[in-house]
Design an enzyme around this catalytic site. Structure first.
Site, short mmCIF file in Angstrom:
data_model
loop_
_atom_site.label_atom_id
_atom_site.label_comp_id
_atom_site.label_asym_id
_atom_site.label_seq_id
_atom_site.Cartn_x
_atom_site.Cartn_y
_atom_site.Cartn_z
N SER A 179 18.97 4.04 17.58
CA SER A 179 18.83 3.85 19.03
C SER A 179 19.66 4.91 19.81
O SER A 179 20.69 5.57 19.30
CB SER A 179 19.28 2.48 19.26
OG SER A 179 19.46 2.24 20.82
N TYR B 120 26.04 -3.80 19.91
CA TYR B 120 24.85 -2.93 19.17
C TYR B 120 24.83 -1.57 18.99
O TYR B 120 24.48 -0.82 18.01
CB TYR B 120 23.73 -3.33 20.24
CG TYR B 120 22.14 -2.59 20.09
CD1 TYR B 120 21.43 -3.31 18.84
CD2 TYR B 120 21.69 -1.57 20.63
CE1 TYR B 120 20.41 -2.69 18.66
CE2 TYR B 120 20.63 -1.16 20.14
CZ TYR B 120 19.69 -1.55 19.37
OH TYR B 120 18.56 -1.21 19.08
#
Length: 262
Positions: free
Chosen positions: A155, A168
């Protein structure tokens, strides 16, 4: 580059392939000729819909149902995968040469800023986003042919500051580090290992960020192309990394964010 049918006779496993980016990847690899194991955690109906679409276009796919982030998850994934390969090809389940491409795509989000972080949420984030991919690679290696491919979906959060999603981002950063180490370790077998890092893509995971026209426009404006990415934007890059055309690329972090925040 024309990679159409470039993956004929290849076998792939894509985790989290029932929706979003994973669905796009599974569809593209199947369109390129691979037999694809469509992994899902809870939504069997979504995975079967992906498989039906692939088969309608003349491709080959089978379901791999197993929840990640729980005890025995990797064993369950490969039990379902081996059974699917055996049914589709007649090859002995778990045997060497029954896997060519592993795409670690499945992930969970929603960690929040550090002041609101919950230990159970943090543990699940690490279990699904980092631990599961690590041990999936371990299980894959006994099955993977030399010259195979591992693609980890990370990501943009691992390379930008996103305080609202710190756990995350940490879990995805672990994937980036794993990519570097495994690329060097597995090079002797001709196996490449790379990370693909999407930016903002139209998926359920970030739907709350697109809840209003104003929010959607603001998100699109962060890309140099002034639009939000599509799953196919990521899937096409993964297809390249899965093909023989990428044989001289390993240990790399590929930013597939549409020039976000340039």
């Amino acid at each position: 580059m024309n990679t159409k049918r470039a993956l004929t006779d290849k076998i792939a496993l894509v985790t989290g392939a029932g929706r979003g980016i994973g669905r796009g990847i599974a569809e593209r690899l199947a369109d390129d000729g691979a037999l694809v194991g469509v992994h899902y955690g809870r939504s069997e109906a979504a995975a079967l819909d992906v498989i039906a679409g692939i088969r309608d276009r003349g491709g080959r796919a089978f379901p791999v149902g197993a929840e990640l982030g729980v005890p025995g998850d990797v064993d369950a994934v490969f039990a379902a995968f081996d059974a699917g390969v055996r049914e589709q090809t007649g090859a002995a389940g778990g045997a060497e040469g029954t896997l060519d491409i592993l795409v670690n795509n499945a992930g969970v989000s929603g960690s929040g800023p550090i002041g609101k972080a919950d230990p159970e949420v943090f543990d699940r984030m690490i279990a699904v986003n980092a631990k599961a991919p690590f041990f999936l690679v371990q299980g894959a290696l006994a099955r993977m042919r030399d010259g195979g491919r591992v693609v980890n979906i990370s990501s943009l959060a691992s390379r930008r500051a996103f305080p609202e999603s710190v756990a995350y981002a940490m879990s995805k950063g672990a994937l980036d580090t794993m990519t570097l180490a495994l690329a060097k370790e597995l090079a002797g077998r001709g196996i490449t290992v790379n990370t693909v890092s999407p930016g903002f893509i139209e998926t359920d995971m970030n739907a709350r960020r697109r809840a209003t026209p104003e929010a959607r426009a603001a998100l699109a404006a962060r890309s140099a192309f002034d639009r939000i990415g599509r799953p196919s934007d990521v899937a096409d890059v993964v297809a390249f990394l899965a093909s023989d055309d990428s044989r001289w690329i390993t240990g790399q972090y590929l930013d597939v964010s549409g020039g976000t925040d340039l």
